[in-house]
Design a protein around this motif. Structure first.
Motif, PDB file in Angstrom:
ATOM      1  N   ASP A 171       5.140   4.190  -2.343  1.00 21.99           N
ATOM      2  CA  ASP A 171       4.414   3.025  -2.802  1.00 21.99           C
ATOM      3  C   ASP A 171       2.773   3.344  -1.608  1.00 21.99           C
ATOM      4  OD1 ASP A 171       6.082   2.175  -4.387  1.00 21.99           O
ATOM      5  OD2 ASP A 171       6.481   0.421  -2.688  1.00 21.99           O
ATOM      6  N   GLU A 172       2.586   3.430  -0.825  1.00 20.16           N
ATOM      7  CA  GLU A 172       2.473   4.190  -0.203  1.00 20.16           C
ATOM      8  C   GLU A 172       1.229   5.331  -0.197  1.00 20.16           C
ATOM      9  OE1 GLU A 172      -1.261   3.307   2.954  1.00 20.16           O
ATOM     10  OE2 GLU A 172       0.372   2.315   2.471  1.00 20.16           O
ATOM     11  N   PHE A 173       1.919   6.413  -0.547  1.00 21.88           N
ATOM     12  CA  PHE A 173       1.437   7.774  -0.918  1.00 21.88           C
ATOM     13  C   PHE A 173       0.497   7.474  -2.908  1.00 21.88           C
ATOM     14  CE2 PHE A 173       1.528  11.260  -3.724  1.00 21.88           C
ATOM     15  CZ  PHE A 173       1.151  12.284  -3.600  1.00 21.88           C
ATOM     16  N   ILE A 174       0.603   5.941  -3.374  1.00 19.89           N
ATOM     17  CA  ILE A 174       0.271   6.438  -4.341  1.00 19.89           C
ATOM     18  C   ILE A 174      -0.747   5.375  -3.839  1.00 19.89           C
ATOM     19  CG2 ILE A 174       0.273   4.284  -6.410  1.00 19.89           C
ATOM     20  CD1 ILE A 174       1.835   7.317  -6.658  1.00 19.89           C
ATOM     21  N   ILE A 175      -0.600   4.494  -3.487  1.00 20.40           N
ATOM     22  CA  ILE A 175      -1.722   4.350  -2.649  1.00 20.40           C
ATOM     23  C   ILE A 175      -3.221   5.154  -1.962  1.00 20.40           C
ATOM     24  CG2 ILE A 175      -3.258   2.497  -1.125  1.00 20.40           C
ATOM     25  CD1 ILE A 175       0.043   1.058  -1.271  1.00 20.40           C
ATOM     26  N   GLN A 176      -2.852   6.005  -0.818  1.00 22.62           N
ATOM     27  CA  GLN A 176      -3.607   7.077  -0.818  1.00 22.62           C
ATOM     28  C   GLN A 176      -4.022   7.962  -1.797  1.00 22.62           C
ATOM     29  OE1 GLN A 176      -4.845   6.326   2.604  1.00 22.62           O
ATOM     30  NE2 GLN A 176      -3.448   4.754   2.232  1.00 22.62           N
ATOM     31  N   MET A 177      -3.081   8.731  -2.840  1.00 27.16           N
ATOM     32  CA  MET A 177      -3.423   9.190  -3.931  1.00 27.16           C
ATOM     33  C   MET A 177      -5.238   8.640  -4.748  1.00 27.16           C
ATOM     34  SD  MET A 177      -2.457  12.103  -3.436  1.00 27.16           S
ATOM     35  CE  MET A 177      -3.165  12.678  -5.601  1.00 27.16           C
ATOM     36  N   GLY A 178      -5.352   7.263  -4.293  1.00 31.86           N
ATOM     37  CA  GLY A 178      -6.372   6.637  -5.226  1.00 31.86           C
ATOM     38  C   GLY A 178      -7.568   6.942  -4.601  1.00 31.86           C
ATOM     39  N   PHE A 179      -7.549   6.876  -3.075  1.00 29.76           N
ATOM     40  CA  PHE A 179      -8.077   7.503  -2.092  1.00 29.76           C
ATOM     41  C   PHE A 179      -9.224   9.072  -2.187  1.00 29.76           C
ATOM     42  CE2 PHE A 179      -6.780   3.616   0.625  1.00 29.76           C
ATOM     43  CZ  PHE A 179      -8.082   3.075   0.381  1.00 29.76           C
ATOM     44  N   VAL A 180      -7.807  10.232  -2.343  1.00 28.92           N
ATOM     45  CA  VAL A 180      -7.890  10.887  -3.235  1.00 28.92           C
ATOM     46  C   VAL A 180      -8.807  10.768  -3.976  1.00 28.92           C
ATOM     47  CG1 VAL A 180      -7.036  13.527  -3.611  1.00 28.92           C
ATOM     48  CG2 VAL A 180      -5.588  11.933  -1.785  1.00 28.92           C
ATOM     49  N   ALA A 181      -8.103  10.199  -5.660  1.00 27.93           N
ATOM     50  CA  ALA A 181      -9.307  10.445  -6.458  1.00 27.93           C
ATOM     51  C   ALA A 181     -10.579  10.451  -6.519  1.00 27.93           C
ATOM     52  CB  ALA A 181      -8.346   9.625  -7.422  1.00 27.93           C
ATOM     53  N   LYS A 182     -10.897   8.953  -5.685  1.00 30.91           N
ATOM     54  CA  LYS A 182     -12.428   8.542  -5.594  1.00 30.91           C
ATOM     55  C   LYS A 182     -12.990   9.966  -5.126  1.00 30.91           C
ATOM     56  CE  LYS A 182     -10.896   3.799  -5.343  1.00 30.91           C
ATOM     57  NZ  LYS A 182     -11.653   2.601  -3.961  1.00 30.91           N
ATOM     58  N   GLU A 183     -12.518  10.824  -3.748  1.00 31.51           N
ATOM     59  CA  GLU A 183     -13.351  11.518  -3.420  1.00 31.51           C
ATOM     60  C   GLU A 183     -13.532  12.895  -4.096  1.00 31.51           C
ATOM     61  OE1 GLU A 183     -14.741  12.508   0.445  1.00 31.51           O
ATOM     62  OE2 GLU A 183     -15.484  10.633  -1.073  1.00 31.51           O
ATOM     63  N   MET A 208      -1.527   9.464 -11.944  1.00 29.28           N
ATOM     64  CA  MET A 208      -2.695   9.844 -13.342  1.00 29.28           C
ATOM     65  C   MET A 208      -3.032   8.512 -13.106  1.00 29.28           C
ATOM     66  SD  MET A 208      -1.487  10.634 -17.549  1.00 29.28           S
ATOM     67  CE  MET A 208      -1.211   8.861 -17.016  1.00 29.28           C
ATOM     68  N   GLU A 209      -2.418   7.281 -13.365  1.00 26.58           N
ATOM     69  CA  GLU A 209      -3.108   6.119 -13.195  1.00 26.58           C
ATOM     70  C   GLU A 209      -4.292   6.257 -11.948  1.00 26.58           C
ATOM     71  OE1 GLU A 209       0.279   3.322 -12.545  1.00 26.58           O
ATOM     72  OE2 GLU A 209       0.832   3.601 -15.375  1.00 26.58           O
ATOM     73  N   LYS A 210      -3.882   6.234 -10.942  1.00 18.85           N
ATOM     74  CA  LYS A 210      -5.532   6.391  -9.801  1.00 18.85           C
ATOM     75  C   LYS A 210      -6.201   7.203 -10.614  1.00 18.85           C
ATOM     76  CE  LYS A 210      -3.027   4.092  -7.240  1.00 18.85           C
ATOM     77  NZ  LYS A 210      -3.325   2.121  -6.856  1.00 18.85           N
ATOM     78  N   TYR A 211      -6.089   8.188 -10.729  1.00 16.16           N
ATOM     79  CA  TYR A 211      -7.324   9.164 -11.533  1.00 16.16           C
ATOM     80  C   TYR A 211      -8.183   8.526 -12.222  1.00 16.16           C
ATOM     81  CZ  TYR A 211      -6.240  12.735  -7.754  1.00 16.16           C
ATOM     82  OH  TYR A 211      -6.499  13.866  -7.371  1.00 16.16           O
ATOM     83  N   LEU A 212      -7.205   7.948 -13.664  1.00 19.65           N
ATOM     84  CA  LEU A 212      -7.716   7.195 -14.841  1.00 19.65           C
ATOM     85  C   LEU A 212      -8.682   6.011 -14.182  1.00 19.65           C
ATOM     86  CD1 LEU A 212      -5.381   7.667 -17.372  1.00 19.65           C
ATOM     87  CD2 LEU A 212      -7.116   8.947 -16.799  1.00 19.65           C
ATOM     88  N   GLU A 213      -8.085   5.322 -12.699  1.00 16.97           N
ATOM     89  CA  GLU A 213      -8.948   4.082 -12.759  1.00 16.97           C
ATOM     90  C   GLU A 213     -10.302   4.361 -12.143  1.00 16.97           C
ATOM     91  OE1 GLU A 213      -5.680   2.308  -9.862  1.00 16.97           O
ATOM     92  OE2 GLU A 213      -4.830   1.499 -11.505  1.00 16.97           O
ATOM     93  N   THR A 214     -10.143   5.034 -11.544  1.00 17.03           N
ATOM     94  CA  THR A 214     -11.243   5.974 -10.153  1.00 17.03           C
ATOM     95  C   THR A 214     -12.407   6.255 -11.541  1.00 17.03           C
ATOM     96  OG1 THR A 214     -10.128   6.964  -8.944  1.00 17.03           O
ATOM     97  CG2 THR A 214     -12.088   7.665  -8.260  1.00 17.03           C
ATOM     98  N   GLY A 215     -11.944   6.905 -12.846  1.00 19.87           N
ATOM     99  CA  GLY A 215     -12.905   6.804 -13.703  1.00 19.87           C
ATOM    100  C   GLY A 215     -13.170   8.282 -14.504  1.00 19.87           C
ATOM    101  N   PHE A 216     -11.906   9.173 -14.235  1.00 25.55           N
ATOM    102  CA  PHE A 216     -11.992  10.237 -14.724  1.00 25.55           C
ATOM    103  C   PHE A 216     -11.206  10.007 -16.207  1.00 25.55           C
ATOM    104  CE2 PHE A 216     -10.920  12.157 -10.575  1.00 25.55           C
ATOM    105  CZ  PHE A 216     -12.242  13.513 -10.921  1.00 25.55           C
TER     106      PHE A 216
END
Length: 245
Positions: free
Chosen positions: A149-161, A193-201
């Motif tokens: 769960d925490e990994f997925i949250i942190q991958m959201g920050f990776v996606a934003k960067e 994948m969902e985290k990257y799509l949420e970021t705008g990709f």
């Protein structure tokens, strides 16, 4: 030394399978969990051109950067683990294309403050799969030490960067697989994948990559039958595009 794979052909479908992992140049499988060099080679050939800047923010043992050097791209590698950096530098120590020597940073994939906005032509990377393989002990920020769960949250920050540093209309390729817990699949790939799509990709492609190192031994065959689960034999290569704002 052999500098390129024999009889190489670019992949043209969404199913990739490399029975021979690839051992040209200094590529090797000694670093646990590193990806086949055929994957970055295909991505780099298809989505970049000579002299483009290619980023791998989960550099590991340097597989992607070996390919950027061989294919005359300007590689940038970011890695949080100093031991992995030592291995990568050793693997990159060959004479061919010295003018394309990559830049390597000991840093965090979530905080690429040393890379300007809109400066990267291609991202080609292979993050850890949560804590399935722990690459370090005690390194703060190493995502391989995070639970799911925490990994997925942190991958959201990776996606934003990733979104911030990538140029408009350029591509971000990320290989990630699913994991199993208590005999049930955790869709780590699609959650990422969902985290990257949420970021705008925007999702350009989903490639299914066959895993030939799947432990389909007699031991695991029996376990699969006994405990009623299928052996995971695939990973996802997501190709995202950053749209023009």
């Amino acid at each position: 030394m052999q500098w390129e794979p024999k009889n190489y052909k670019m992949e043209v479908s969404t199913l990739w399978s490399f029975p021979e992992r690839g051992n040209w140049a200094t590529h090797n499988s000694e670093y646990r969990g590193n990806w086949s060099p055929y994957i970055p080679r295909n991505v780099i050939f298809r989505y970049s051109k000579k002299n483009d800047i290619v980023l791998d923010q989960f550099m590991g043992s340097g597989t992607t950067l070996i390919e950027t050097k061989l294919l005359e791209r300007r590689g940038i590698g970011v890695e949080i683990n100093p031991n992995a950096i030592k291995i990568a530098k050793k693997n990159l120590d060959f004479d061919k294309n010295r003018e394309y020597e990559p830049r390597i940073y000991n840093g965090d994939a979530r905080k690429l403050n040393f890379i300007p906005n809109n400066s990267i032509d291609l991202i080609c990377t292979h993050p850890p799969y949560a804590n399935i393989i722990r690459y370090s002990n005690g390194i703060r920020g190493d995502l391989s030490n995070y639970d799911i769960d925490e990994f997925i949250i942190q991958m959201g920050f990776v996606a934003k960067e990733s979104f911030r540093v990538l140029k408009d209309d350029k591509y971000c390729a990320i290989l990630i697989g699913d994991i199993r817990k208590s005999k049930h699949i955790i869709p780590l790939g699609f959650k990422t994948m969902e985290k990257y799509l949420e970021t705008g990709f925007i999702l350009k492609e989903i490639v299914i990559k066959e895993q030939h190192n799947c432990k389909s031994t007699n031991f695991w065959y029996k376990k699969s039958i006994q405990y009623n689960f299928l052996l995971i034999a695939h990973e996802y290569l997501f190709i995202f595009r950053k749209p023009k704002i």
